[in-house]
Design a protein around this motif. Structure first.
Motif, PDB file in Angstrom:
ATOM      1  N   ARG B 179      58.271  26.097   2.661  1.00  0.00           N
ATOM      2  CA  ARG B 179      58.489  25.029   1.671  1.00  0.00           C
ATOM      3  C   ARG B 179      59.534  25.477   0.668  1.00  0.00           C
ATOM      4  O   ARG B 179      59.615  26.667   0.355  1.00  0.00           O
ATOM      5  CB  ARG B 179      57.177  24.726   0.914  1.00  0.00           C
ATOM      6  N   PRO B 180      60.312  24.544   0.138  1.00  0.00           N
ATOM      7  CA  PRO B 180      61.323  24.921  -0.853  1.00  0.00           C
ATOM      8  C   PRO B 180      60.701  25.762  -1.966  1.00  0.00           C
ATOM      9  O   PRO B 180      59.597  25.456  -2.443  1.00  0.00           O
ATOM     10  CB  PRO B 180      61.818  23.577  -1.384  1.00  0.00           C
ATOM     11  N   GLY B 181      61.384  26.808  -2.336  1.00  0.00           N
ATOM     12  CA  GLY B 181      60.883  27.714  -3.360  1.00  0.00           C
ATOM     13  C   GLY B 181      60.262  28.973  -2.777  1.00  0.00           C
ATOM     14  O   GLY B 181      60.191  30.004  -3.438  1.00  0.00           O
ATOM     15  N   ASP B 182      59.796  28.905  -1.512  1.00  0.00           N
ATOM     16  CA  ASP B 182      59.220  30.087  -0.875  1.00  0.00           C
ATOM     17  C   ASP B 182      60.258  31.207  -0.794  1.00  0.00           C
ATOM     18  O   ASP B 182      61.458  30.953  -0.746  1.00  0.00           O
ATOM     19  CB  ASP B 182      58.759  29.761   0.562  1.00  0.00           C
ATOM     20  N   ARG B 183      59.774  32.451  -0.745  1.00  0.00           N
ATOM     21  CA  ARG B 183      60.672  33.596  -0.594  1.00  0.00           C
ATOM     22  C   ARG B 183      60.684  34.072   0.849  1.00  0.00           C
ATOM     23  O   ARG B 183      59.676  33.975   1.556  1.00  0.00           O
ATOM     24  CB  ARG B 183      60.228  34.741  -1.497  1.00  0.00           C
ATOM     25  N   VAL B 184      61.831  34.626   1.246  1.00  0.00           N
ATOM     26  CA  VAL B 184      61.981  35.192   2.585  1.00  0.00           C
ATOM     27  C   VAL B 184      62.033  36.706   2.452  1.00  0.00           C
ATOM     28  O   VAL B 184      62.859  37.233   1.710  1.00  0.00           O
ATOM     29  CB  VAL B 184      63.276  34.681   3.252  1.00  0.00           C
ATOM     30  N   ILE B 185      61.115  37.394   3.139  1.00  0.00           N
ATOM     31  CA  ILE B 185      61.077  38.862   3.077  1.00  0.00           C
ATOM     32  C   ILE B 185      61.431  39.430   4.450  1.00  0.00           C
ATOM     33  O   ILE B 185      60.971  38.921   5.476  1.00  0.00           O
ATOM     34  CB  ILE B 185      59.671  39.375   2.667  1.00  0.00           C
ATOM     35  N   LEU B 186      62.260  40.478   4.449  1.00  0.00           N
ATOM     36  CA  LEU B 186      62.628  41.174   5.689  1.00  0.00           C
ATOM     37  C   LEU B 186      62.084  42.601   5.592  1.00  0.00           C
ATOM     38  O   LEU B 186      62.245  43.259   4.562  1.00  0.00           O
ATOM     39  CB  LEU B 186      64.151  41.171   5.832  1.00  0.00           C
ATOM     40  N   SER B 187      61.461  43.094   6.675  1.00  0.00           N
ATOM     41  CA  SER B 187      60.717  44.356   6.563  1.00  0.00           C
ATOM     42  C   SER B 187      61.580  45.609   6.603  1.00  0.00           C
ATOM     43  O   SER B 187      61.082  46.699   6.319  1.00  0.00           O
ATOM     44  CB  SER B 187      59.660  44.430   7.673  1.00  0.00           C
ATOM     45  N   GLY B 188      62.873  45.501   6.951  1.00  0.00           N
ATOM     46  CA  GLY B 188      63.715  46.706   6.995  1.00  0.00           C
ATOM     47  C   GLY B 188      65.102  46.374   7.507  1.00  0.00           C
ATOM     48  O   GLY B 188      65.405  45.207   7.776  1.00  0.00           O
TER      49      GLY B 188
END
Lengths: 365, 353
Positions: B179-188
């Protein structure tokens, strides 16, 4: 990473952009000649950093894009023959010929192989003596030395099952043609750094003098292109017209003389057809008579095929910088990288593909 | 036999692929051609609610439990590479497909398609590394199969692996939930696996050792699941790379996404190789990384949980889900400009110069 990070440094890049804004008092049209430079401009959104009115038009320097349809069709024809192995640089495989492309020929059983260096094609020929190995030798002055070296090496070894399908183009005659065109809008050039690494920039001095146009030899990173742009607009603002070398870490005035000698030994200059532009006198390289036995055209007796470009494709105008890819009604709809109508939509360095991949959100807004 | 026309249950089928068309290598690249093949040829035949969710695993309810079920085939060449082999890849890949659904992996199958003439020693090495990888991941290989095909019909060995896991109550992850506003995290950092394979295949040597990142991610995921209600979806960016994964999530969630170039880690060896070969690390495969889309309010806590795990200690918040055009992924460069991050049509092609 040395020689890379400093040329992508945001502080330096934004500082140069600021200096361009300070320097410019009126609109200017610059052409970056090389497709690699177009790719960087699009990928990094360099145009967004320039002041209003300073515009890049994208030159004909994408080797994949200007390779004539006839050459692609010949390569496809050869690759379809049972005893032939066709060896090519990777991004030629997706270029549409008049009927199909090399990827589809490969899927139908044609022996098509991708290499990073033409010398690998020789290795394939040595290891497959029962097959005819044809290397698709295309490109600008940049790929001419390794391609020449391959032919020279094949002759030295007496490698009989190897030949090359040649479509080599030269930058300066194309620039001359553009500058002679009544439709030309380009006021300054960013010359191709890799081509000049091989050839030096003496030929560009003639062009700058004859047409009173600034030419800056430029590199391929954001800082290179911004610095080259600063040098070009500074000359334009001052009414100067000479060659300057921004890419001095790689380019000298004389260029790489041994590489030029290798090209000279194997190839001679001749008229050459450019896809989307037509035949430009003395703008290409062909094998010298003493290397004729390595000429795939002669070996396989492929007669000149004459084919028509899709009428809707405006690549001719795009490659001359007269129109932008986004001026084309087919852009992004009937012409996409998956189903390209013309070569500039195929290669990563083609102007249309670069717009499509990186910038179409800007066009929409 | 009278044919019954398939019911598509609301699934709309665009123009079918032309009859004369053939499979190209690009259909296996994880890019647009792969997506077209699924949408136009596979899904119309099998389309059902579970499949149409298009996640890395199917989650089905059985007697009150939610089981995750997945399958994957492995055709990597060469069979052995720095950091792993086709066996470790099959075990970890299947475990990861389950883990991306939030499932605790239970057991795997392992099926070997072997080429006539393959040295038994090669098979033995692969089987034992499957065993070791399964032991390390805490799963059992409980069923399997072997088939042999004529010489020339496969490249030494292909492996297919399926897996079953259990999804804990309260965990519901799916790529359509961003959803708009969510954050995207990448593990490495990205690109290790693809470049390690390419370097091995092409005989290219780079400064600094480079190994595949192949690893089982379910324990990292378990550490994150303490924040389960805030986690929208998990994906491992395998073939097609980070770009394909982000495009899939944005597409299925009908949202935009803005990534920050400076936050996306790429090791120097990978960057150097990509520069040399004309490749973009955003499109290079990973086998031990995950992308998480999470509620903004929980992002820092989830990041902290990830960094506390060996496979997530380099995790970064790399972007935000936006209300931009559905499916459009943008990247803000270090220069502050933005560009599109597209899904590639087929494989990345080495450029001519």
């Amino acid at each position: 990473m040395k020689y890379l990070d400093e040329y992508r440094d945001e502080r330096i890049a934004l500082g140069l952009a600021e200096r361009i804004r300070e320097r410019v008092t009126q609109p200017w049209v610059l052409m970056e000649i090389c497709g690699g430079q177009t790719h960087t401009i699009m990928k990094y959104g360099i145009e967004d950093l320039l002041p209003e009115g300073v515009e890049y038009v994208h030159g004909p320097g994408c080797p994949v894009c200007v390779t004539p349809l006839e050459t692609i069709d010949k390569a496809i024809e050869l690759a379809s023959r049972p005893g032939v192995t066709l060896v090519s640089y990777g991004d030629m495989l997706r270029v549409p010929g008049s009927q199909t492309d090399l990827f589809h020929v490969k899927a139908q059983g044609g022996d098509v192989r991708i290499v990073y260096s033409p010398l690998e094609a020789l290795k394939i020929a040595r290891g497959n003596r029962e097959r005819q190995v044809v290397f698709l030798a295309i490109g600008f002055e940049t790929t001419a030395p390794p391609n020449a070296m391959t032919v020279w090496q094949a002759q030295r070894e007496g490698l009989e099952n190897f030949s090359v399908l040649v479509s080599h183009v030269l930058v300066p005659p194309a620039v001359r043609l553009l500058l002679n065109s009544p439709e030309n809008r380009v006021q300054g050039f960013i010359a191709p750094g890799h081509v000049c690494t091989v050839m030096g920039y003496r030929q560009y001095e003639e062009l700058a003098r004859d047409f009173r146009v600034p030419i800056v030899v430029g590199g391929f990173e954001p800082v290179d292109l911004l610095e080259a742009t600063l040098l070009a607009v500074t000359q334009l603002e001052r009414g100067e017209a000479r060659v300057e070398n921004q890419y001095a870490r790689s380019v000298t005035r004389a260029g790489n003389v041994p590489a030029q000698e290798m090209v000279e030994r194997v190839f001679e200059v001749g008229d050459q057809k450019w896809r989307g532009i037509g035949t430009i006198p003395q703008s290409g390289l062909r094998l010298r008579a003493e290397f004729a036995t390595y000429d795939a055209d002669k070996r396989f007796g492929i007669s000149d095929v004459h084919v028509e470009e899709p009428a809707e494709c405006i690549s001719a105008l795009v490659l001359q910088g007269i129109r932008k890819p986004t001026d084309c009604p087919a852009f992004g709809t009937r012409c996409t990288p998956e189903k390209p109508l013309g070569a500039p939509m195929v290669s990563a360095e083609g102007a249309c593909a670069a717009y499509y991949h990186y910038r179409r959100h800007r066009v929409a807004s | 036999m009278a044919e019954k026309s398939p019911t598509l249950n609301g699934f709309s089928c665009p123009l079918p692929l032309a009859a004369g068309e053939r499979i190209l290598l690009g259909h296996g690249s994880g890019g647009k051609l792969s997506a077209d093949l699924l949408r136009e040829l596979i899904l119309p035949a099998f389309g059902n609610e579970t499949l149409l969710r298009m996640d890395d695993q199917a989650v089905v309810r059985v007697n009150g439990s939610r089981l995750a079920f997945t399958t994957d085939s492995f055709v990597v060449k060469p069979l052995f590479f720095p950091g792993g082999d086709i066996g470790t890849l099959a075990v970890n890949g299947t475990v990861n497909d389950l883990a991306m659904g939030g499932a605790q992996p239970l057991c795997l199958s392992m099926a070997f398609i072997l080429e006539e003439g393959l040295p038994l020693e090669t098979l033995r090495r692969v089987v034992w590394s499957c065993r070791e990888a399964a032991r390390a991941a805490g799963v059992e290989i409980v069923t399997g199969d072997t088939k042999v095909v004529e010489k020339g019909s496969c490249d030494g060995m292909f492996v297919n692996s399926s897996g079953i896991g259990v999804v804990p109550e309260g965990v519901k992850l799916s790529a359509d939930q961003a959803r708009p506003g969510d954050r995207v995290i990448l593990s490495g950092p990205i690109g290790d696996h693809g470049i390690a394979i390419l370097a091995q295949r092409e005989g290219i040597e780079f400064e600094g050792a480079l190994e595949s990142d192949s690893a089982p991610l379910h324990e990292l995921v378990a550490a994150m699941l303490a924040y389960a209600p805030a986690i929208r979806c998990l994906r491992d960016p395998t073939r097609g790379g980070l770009s394909s994964t982000c495009n899939e999530i944005a597409g299925q969630s009908r949202a935009g996404m803005l990534l920050e170039e400076r936050a996306i880690g790429v090791r120097d060896a990978v960057r150097g190789a990509c520069e040399m070969l004309g490749l973009d690390p955003l499109y290079v495969a990973n086998e031990g990384k995950l992308v998480a889309v999470v509620d903004a309010g929980a992002a820092e806590n989830i990041l902290k949980a990830m960094r506390g795990h060996a496979l997530g200690h380099e995790a970064q918040i790399i972007g935000t889900v936006t209300d931009g055009p559905p499916g459009r992924v943008l990247l803000r460069s270090r220069l502050g400009t933005t560009r599109i991050v597209d899904m590639l049509a087929g494989d990345q092609l080495p450029r001519i110069c």
